[in-house]
Design a protein around this motif. Structure first.
Motif, PDB file in Angstrom:
ATOM      1  N   UNK A  51      47.905  34.145  30.943  1.00 40.09           N
ATOM      2  CA  UNK A  51      48.148  35.479  30.426  1.00 40.09           C
ATOM      3  C   UNK A  51      49.542  36.026  30.609  1.00 40.09           C
ATOM      4  N   UNK A  52      50.359  35.400  31.460  1.00 36.93           N
ATOM      5  CA  UNK A  52      51.693  35.954  31.686  1.00 36.93           C
ATOM      6  C   UNK A  52      52.715  34.833  31.770  1.00 36.93           C
ATOM      7  N   UNK A  93      45.355  21.219  37.231  1.00 37.02           N
ATOM      8  CA  UNK A  93      44.897  21.864  38.466  1.00 37.02           C
ATOM      9  C   UNK A  93      45.522  23.239  38.622  1.00 37.02           C
ATOM     10  N   UNK A  94      46.783  23.366  38.233  1.00 38.09           N
ATOM     11  CA  UNK A  94      47.450  24.665  38.339  1.00 38.09           C
ATOM     12  C   UNK A  94      46.849  25.678  37.369  1.00 38.09           C
ATOM     13  N   UNK A  95      46.447  25.226  36.171  1.00 35.80           N
ATOM     14  CA  UNK A  95      45.783  26.123  35.216  1.00 35.80           C
ATOM     15  C   UNK A  95      44.463  26.606  35.805  1.00 35.80           C
ATOM     16  N   UNK A  96      43.716  25.705  36.409  1.00 32.93           N
ATOM     17  CA  UNK A  96      42.444  26.096  37.016  1.00 32.93           C
ATOM     18  C   UNK A  96      42.665  27.061  38.173  1.00 32.93           C
ATOM     19  N   UNK A  97      43.707  26.848  38.951  1.00 29.99           N
ATOM     20  CA  UNK A  97      44.009  27.754  40.059  1.00 29.99           C
ATOM     21  C   UNK A  97      44.363  29.147  39.546  1.00 29.99           C
ATOM     22  N   UNK A  98      45.154  29.203  38.475  1.00 33.05           N
ATOM     23  CA  UNK A  98      45.492  30.501  37.879  1.00 33.05           C
ATOM     24  C   UNK A  98      44.237  31.176  37.344  1.00 33.05           C
ATOM     25  N   UNK A  99      43.353  30.408  36.705  1.00 31.64           N
ATOM     26  CA  UNK A  99      42.107  30.986  36.178  1.00 31.64           C
ATOM     27  C   UNK A  99      41.238  31.516  37.308  1.00 31.64           C
ATOM     28  N   UNK A 100      41.142  30.771  38.411  1.00 32.41           N
ATOM     29  CA  UNK A 100      40.355  31.241  39.558  1.00 32.41           C
ATOM     30  C   UNK A 100      40.960  32.510  40.140  1.00 32.41           C
ATOM     31  N   UNK A 101      42.284  32.524  40.261  1.00 31.56           N
ATOM     32  CA  UNK A 101      42.954  33.696  40.823  1.00 31.56           C
ATOM     33  C   UNK A 101      42.740  34.911  39.923  1.00 31.56           C
ATOM     34  N   UNK A 103      40.265  35.393  37.803  1.00 33.22           N
ATOM     35  CA  UNK A 103      38.865  35.812  37.819  1.00 33.22           C
ATOM     36  C   UNK A 103      38.537  36.551  39.110  1.00 33.22           C
ATOM     37  N   UNK A 104      39.133  36.132  40.228  1.00 31.26           N
ATOM     38  CA  UNK A 104      38.871  36.849  41.474  1.00 31.26           C
ATOM     39  C   UNK A 104      39.501  38.243  41.444  1.00 31.26           C
ATOM     40  N   UNK A 105      40.653  38.362  40.833  1.00 30.93           N
ATOM     41  CA  UNK A 105      41.291  39.680  40.696  1.00 30.93           C
ATOM     42  C   UNK A 105      40.441  40.576  39.813  1.00 30.93           C
ATOM     43  N   UNK A 107      37.189  40.289  39.179  1.00 27.91           N
ATOM     44  CA  UNK A 107      35.912  40.632  39.811  1.00 27.91           C
ATOM     45  C   UNK A 107      36.115  41.682  40.900  1.00 27.91           C
ATOM     46  N   UNK A 108      37.228  41.606  41.625  1.00 32.14           N
ATOM     47  CA  UNK A 108      37.538  42.623  42.630  1.00 32.14           C
ATOM     48  C   UNK A 108      37.772  43.968  41.963  1.00 32.14           C
ATOM     49  N   UNK A 109      38.494  43.974  40.869  1.00 33.71           N
ATOM     50  CA  UNK A 109      38.775  45.209  40.139  1.00 33.71           C
ATOM     51  C   UNK A 109      37.489  45.812  39.581  1.00 33.71           C
ATOM     52  N   UNK A 110      36.614  44.968  39.042  1.00 35.81           N
ATOM     53  CA  UNK A 110      35.346  45.470  38.489  1.00 35.81           C
ATOM     54  C   UNK A 110      34.446  46.025  39.586  1.00 35.81           C
ATOM     55  N   UNK A 111      34.426  45.373  40.750  1.00 39.38           N
ATOM     56  CA  UNK A 111      33.587  45.888  41.845  1.00 39.38           C
ATOM     57  C   UNK A 111      34.148  47.205  42.388  1.00 39.38           C
ATOM     58  N   UNK A 112      35.465  47.345  42.411  1.00 40.92           N
ATOM     59  CA  UNK A 112      36.070  48.608  42.844  1.00 40.92           C
ATOM     60  C   UNK A 112      35.754  49.721  41.851  1.00 40.92           C
ATOM     61  N   UNK A 113      35.760  49.408  40.562  1.00 40.54           N
ATOM     62  CA  UNK A 113      35.433  50.420  39.556  1.00 40.54           C
ATOM     63  C   UNK A 113      33.976  50.832  39.645  1.00 40.54           C
ATOM     64  N   UNK A 114      33.081  49.884  39.899  1.00 44.01           N
ATOM     65  CA  UNK A 114      31.652  50.225  39.957  1.00 44.01           C
ATOM     66  C   UNK A 114      31.334  51.014  41.215  1.00 44.01           C
TER      67      UNK A 114
END
Length: 117
Positions: A51-52, A93-101, A103-105, A107-114
Motif C-alpha cells: 500500500x505504500x 517473505x517480505x510481502x507476507x510480513x508487510x501483509x501481516x503487519x 493486518x495487525x495494525x 485489527x488493532x485499529x478496528x478493536x480500538x474503534x469498537x
C-alpha cells in the motif's frame, strides 16, 4: 575585425559556464531523491502488492531513497535491477510480513474503534 568580438563572447560564455558549475557544486539545487506524486507512489506500490512506497522499498530490499531513484529512472538497467530485487527469494517473505503487519495494525485499529463506541 570580427575576431576580437568573438573572443570576448567566448570568454564571457566560459566565465558564465564556470560560474554555473561552481554554483551547482556548492548549492546542489536538485533534490537527493526524486519527488513523486501521491498517485504515482500508490501506482508503484500496487505493482509490488503493497500500500505504500515505504513497503514497496522494504519488499524490494532497498532503502526508500534508493527505491525512489530506481523507480523514477528511465534507465533500463535501473528498472531491471529493481525488478530483480523484487523477485528474489526473500521478496515473497517480505510481502507476507508487510501483509501481516498491515493486518495487525488494521485489527488493532478496528478493536480500538469498537471499544470507543
Amino acid at each position: 575585425s570580427y575576431v576580437r568580438p568573438q573572443r570576448m563572447i567566448c570568454i564571457i560564455a566560459l566565465a558564465a559556464w564556470f560560474a554555473y558549475i561552481v554554483y551547482v557544486r556548492r548549492a546542489s539545487p536538485w533534490p537527493e531523491t526524486p519527488v513523486l506524486l501521491p498517485e504515482d507512489e500508490r501506482k508503484i506500490a500496487r505493482m509490488y502488492g503493497v500500500g505504500s512506497i515505504e513497503d514497496a522499498a522494504y519488499v524490494s530490499g532497498k532503502s526508500v531513497p534508493a527505491f525512489r531513484r530506481l523507480s523514477s529512472s528511465s534507465s533500463v538497467l535501473d528498472q531491471r535491477a529493481l525488478l530483480d530485487a523484487a523477485f528474489t527469494g526473500g521478496a515473497a517473505e517480505r510481502v507476507m510480513e508487510v501483509a501481516r503487519r498491515r493486518s495487525s495494525i488494521e485489527s488493532t485499529r478496528n478493536s480500538e474503534l469498537s471499544t470507543s463506541e
